[in-house]
Write a protein that holds these residues in place. Sequence first.
Motif, short mmCIF file in Angstrom:
data_model
loop_
_atom_site.label_atom_id
_atom_site.label_comp_id
_atom_site.label_asym_id
_atom_site.label_seq_id
_atom_site.Cartn_x
_atom_site.Cartn_y
_atom_site.Cartn_z
N ILE A 148 -5.00 0.47 -5.21
CA ILE A 148 -4.98 0.97 -3.83
C ILE A 148 -6.23 0.50 -3.10
CG2 ILE A 148 -5.07 3.06 -2.40
CD1 ILE A 148 -3.37 4.44 -4.56
N ARG A 175 0.79 4.03 -2.95
CA ARG A 175 0.52 5.45 -2.68
C ARG A 175 1.65 6.33 -3.19
NH1 ARG A 175 -1.87 5.09 3.46
NH2 ARG A 175 -4.05 4.80 2.87
N LYS A 229 -6.36 -2.09 0.16
CA LYS A 229 -7.02 -1.69 1.41
C LYS A 229 -8.06 -2.73 1.83
CE LYS A 229 -6.73 3.34 1.24
NZ LYS A 229 -7.56 4.57 1.17
N LEU A 267 0.83 -1.20 0.00
CA LEU A 267 0.00 0.00 0.00
C LEU A 267 0.87 1.25 0.00
CD1 LEU A 267 -2.81 1.27 0.12
CD2 LEU A 267 -2.68 1.10 2.60
N HIS A 273 1.31 6.52 -6.91
CA HIS A 273 0.16 7.36 -7.25
C HIS A 273 0.52 8.84 -7.12
CE1 HIS A 273 -4.01 8.27 -7.98
NE2 HIS A 273 -4.11 8.95 -6.84
#
Length: 73
Positions: free
Chosen positions: A43, A29, A47, A25, A32
């Motif tokens: 993502i 991030r 999650k 993750l 991104h």
Amino acid sequence: MKISEIQGLTVAELNAKLKELNSELFNLRFSHATRSLANPMQIHNVKKDIARVKTVIREKEIAAAANGGNNGK
């Protein structure tokens, strides 16, 4: 990852998987933020996997407490 696959793992394996997913993750991030992530839905999916793993860990904790808590009475 399917819930049936997650439920078959031990607590130690679940904790390792959780650590791996949190790292993934973080990397997603970061990608991104630098605009190099091809599919932002990754993502969301990671999650959801984290939530599934945490849920199964908690279920196993509750089951262990229920089994171990009744022995003293």
